[in-house]
Scaffold this motif. Structure first.
Motif: not given
Length: 86
Positions: A1, A47-49, A61-62, A65, A68, A70, A83, A85
């Motif tokens: 990031w 998903l990345i949170t 946006r990540y 489902s 994302s 990705l 990844f 971001l």
């Protein structure tokens, strides 16, 4: 990031084309490294949170489902997925 590895974010793999979907979760460690040992071969949306100890703000946006970008076809056997971001 922001051009650097991120520690403490939640990474979730959700199967695509499988009912009910299977979910595999982990959290990044130092240098943004993560592992999902039980991840089965198949197609996934990732998903990345924000995690409990990571940054509070990541691109939204990540997070789901349906948004994302990705999407990966995991073959299995110790694959490495990185990844970026933005």
């Amino acid at each position: 990031w922001m051009g650097r590895p991120v520690e403490g974010v939640d990474v979730t793999f959700v199967t695509l084309g499988r009912q009910p979907p299977r979910v595999f979760e982990t959290t990044t460690g130092p240098q943004g490294i993560y592992a999902v040992p039980a991840l089965e071969p198949g197609k996934y949306v990732v998903l990345i949170t924000p995690g409990r100890t990571g940054p509070r703000k990541l691109p939204e946006r990540y997070a789901t489902s349906t948004t994302s970008p990705l999407v990966f076809d995991v073959k299995g056997g110790g694959e490495k997925l990185d990844f970026m971001l933005q």
